[in-house]
Design an enzyme around this catalytic site. Structure first.
Site: not given
Length: 646
Positions: A75, A267, A276, A359
């Site tokens: 993302d 988001r 995370y 990530p």
């Protein structure tokens, strides 16, 4: 330019063989193709969107999934990536939908009550002036959608073929390679409906593996990913939640005293948020799948780390667990080594197929797309006969060096994120000072923004012999845009946005402080050389009958205010006649923006007395800096890799 046509301006005129819409595409697989792309993730679609602009190149994209991606895992979109999206024409769509990462907050254990966390810093995410675009967050599937639109609107009306799995590749190695042979044979298994299990065979000039960490293309080449695992498990989840944590709509890094760490990424849409979450250490050779981690366990871990704040998860949109590890392939193509005789690479790997990492720094999707952006224009140049095949050697050498830097960065970033907060000594790798972690984040800001990439000298990246003429355009780094004013219509715009993903080279001629209408001026003499000399790269590499800017696009930037210059007095090369009607292109001439305090000559350290020439590659990287009168050096540079058109 070829005649008035209403409707969507992004919809290109179709190439004669392809019809008006993607639904009209023949869905029978071709027997031979110029480029076979395996995988339709971000790397595969970046490459496909570039090649879709060339109707003379037959490109086939195959994907094992039954259809387009609906929900992606990646993302984070770096500033440099949004600059690239502008070249493809959809940066505005990304910016409209995405969450903008403006600031980052840092949390650590409270000094008096360590079981609770407290904010200890808040910083701007990217430094001022780093890019005209922000760092944003957007679901990977939407990025796919935008690329698919570019392909659908292209002259070739390209679309992926879904439900096809690569079984294996074979490469015919027979003497000196020929650029127009079909030496690669791919066997593909159909996974769709009635034809499931059927094997299709396709011959290709080139194959590109964009098929992820378990790449079948890489395995067919016999290449492996080398590296190690940190034996650290992490979970990730996208959730709709109710919380009293005050920074839930900021990017936030949290180190707790005993419960681990969390990275919070808001988001798009205003409500969804990604966590995370650090889990426990793994034993040597243990896989995270052995731990049977559940989403409830992730939620409980996040709740413990956030104390004294509460977190009530209402819905989980997606979740996963993974192991931290950094791995890298020896080469990103099929050659045994750089000096492989007269041959050149025929098979390439990009993205996760050749480098994997954690990530949390948001680099995976970004670096993968930059791999393909680097490769796409090179394949097009060779297949259209503009460049010699030796150009293809630069892909692996350039991108592997960048991947090595990424692996080193990610290894240290992941270590610091997983370490326990405290007063760390130089020898204690298990503890990190939260203040030092914040300072490391600040120092690496340009790297995570994607703007620190610098390609080493090669046939397409010159030595910096004249760097002082434009100190703010470092050779080997991306062409850093700045605002200018277009002479013909007084439109303020970004100069970097003129570099589109169309495979063309750009010559940006920054004029000296003199009258550009004078034929004896530096810019006048430069344009005369390009227009008349047999050594001119513009004349030498432009095919007969093609528009004069179809291979090398020349643009000029003047120091004078736009109202002080006469458009009609400018060199004719900068007002070229194009297309079947011989229409005049008025968009080659620009002036510095002297009223807003963002004069490009000052911002980029351009020598006002002498001016200079900035040569920019099709992937937006600066290839050379030269004096305006360095005609021989300019000709020699392009002669090193391009093929004359006559």
């Amino acid at each position: 330019m070829n005649g008035f046509r209403p409707g969507d301006p992004h919809l290109s005129e179709p190439a004669e063989l392809y019809g008006e819409a993607s639904e009209a595409l023949p869905r029978e697989l071709p027997k031979t193709v110029d480029v076979l792309i395996v995988g339709s993730g971000p790397a595969g679609l970046t490459l496909a969107a570039q090649l879709a602009a060339f109707p003379e190149i037959e490109t086939l994209v195959v994907e094992s999934r039954p259809g387009p991606l609906l929900l992606g895992q990646a993302d984070g979109i770096a500033c440099r990536t949004v600059e690239m999206f502008e070249a493809f024409g959809f940066s505005e769509r990304v910016l409209k939908e995405a969450y903008w990462v403006n600031e980052v907050s840092f949390w650590k254990p409270d000094g008096t009550t360590p079981e609770k966390i407290v904010r200890h810093g808040r910083i701007q995410d990217t430094e001022d002036g780093l890019s005209e675009f922000p760092h944003v967050i957007l679901n990977q599937a939407r990025v796919h959608d935008f690329y698919l639109d570019v392909m659908r609107n292209s002259p070739t009306r390209m679309a992926p073929y879904y439900g096809l799995r690569l079984v294996d590749l074979t490469i015919a190695h027979e003497g000196p390679a020929k650029a127009h042979a079909f030496p690669v044979t791919a066997r593909l298994e159909r996974l769709d409906g009635e034809q499931a299990g059927r094997i299709e065979t396709i011959e290709a000039r080139f194959v590109v593996g964009c098929d992820g960490a378990r790449s079948a293309v890489r395995q067919s080449l016999g290449r492996v990913l080398h590296g190690d695992s940190a034996n650290q498990a992490w979970g990730v989840m996208d959730v709709l939640a109710v919380t009293d944590f005050p920074d839930i709509r900021l990017k936030a890094t949290i180190h707790s005293a005993a419960e681990g760490s969390v990275l919070i990424i808001p988001r798009e849409g205003g409500y969804l948020v990604r966590f995370y979450i650090e889990l426990e250490k793994l034993n040597a050779n243990e896989r995270v799948s052995n731990r049977n981690v559940t989403v409830d366990r992730l939620i409980a871990a996040a709740q413990r780390i956030l104390r004294p704040y509460t977190l009530e998860v209402k819905e989980v949109a997606w979740w996963s667990v993974y192991e931290i590890g950094q791995r890298l392939a020896d080469r990103f193509d099929d050659l045994a080594d750089e000096g492989a005789g007269d041959g050149f690479p025929r098979v390439f790997i990009t993205g996760d197929a050749c480098h994997t990492h954690s990530p949390k720094a948001g680099q995976g999707m970004n670096v993968s797309m930059q791999d393909s952006f680097n490769l796409g224009w090179k394949l097009a140049a060779v297949l259209t006969g503009r460049s010699a095949p030796k150009l293809l050697h630069t892909y692996s050498s350039e991108r592997r060096a960048i991947a090595e830097e990424l692996i080193e960065f990610d290894r240290e970033f992941a270590r610091m994120f997983s370490a326990k907060p405290g007063s760390a000594s130089a020898s204690d790798r298990e503890v990190v000072d939260p203040v030092e972690f914040k300072n490391y984040f600040i120092r690496q800001g340009r790297f995570t923004a994607g703007t620190a990439t610098r390609y080493r000298p090669s046939i397409i990246t010159a030595e910096p012999a004249h760097q002082q003429l434009a100190a703010g355009f470092p050779i080997g780094m991306r062409f850093h845009s700045a605002s200018i004013i277009r002479l013909a219509d007084a439109r303020p715009m970004e100069l970097g946005h003129t570099v589109k993903a169309d495979g063309r080279w750009r010559l940006f001629a920054f004029a000296a402080d003199e009258d550009p209408a004078d034929p004896s001026s530096g810019i006048g003499a430069f344009c005369w050389f390009l227009s008349t000399s047999d050594k001119s790269p513009v004349r030498r590499y432009t095919p007969a009958g093609a528009d004069i800017d179809s291979v090398i696009d020349v643009r000029a930037i003047f120091q004078q205010p736009h109202r002080d210059l006469a458009l009609e007095a400018m060199p004719s090369l900068l007002l070229p006649r194009k297309g079947p009607y011989g229409l005049i292109d008025y968009e080659k001439l620009f002036c510095a923006d002297r009223t807003s305090g963002s004069d490009i000559f000052d911002l980029r350290g351009i020598d006002r007395e002498r001016g200079c020439l900035v040569v920019v590659r099709p992937d937006q990287y600066v290839a050379h800096i030269l004096p305006l009168d360095a005609y021989a050096a300019l000709a020699d540079f392009f002669a090193g890799f391009m093929v004359p058109a006559w």
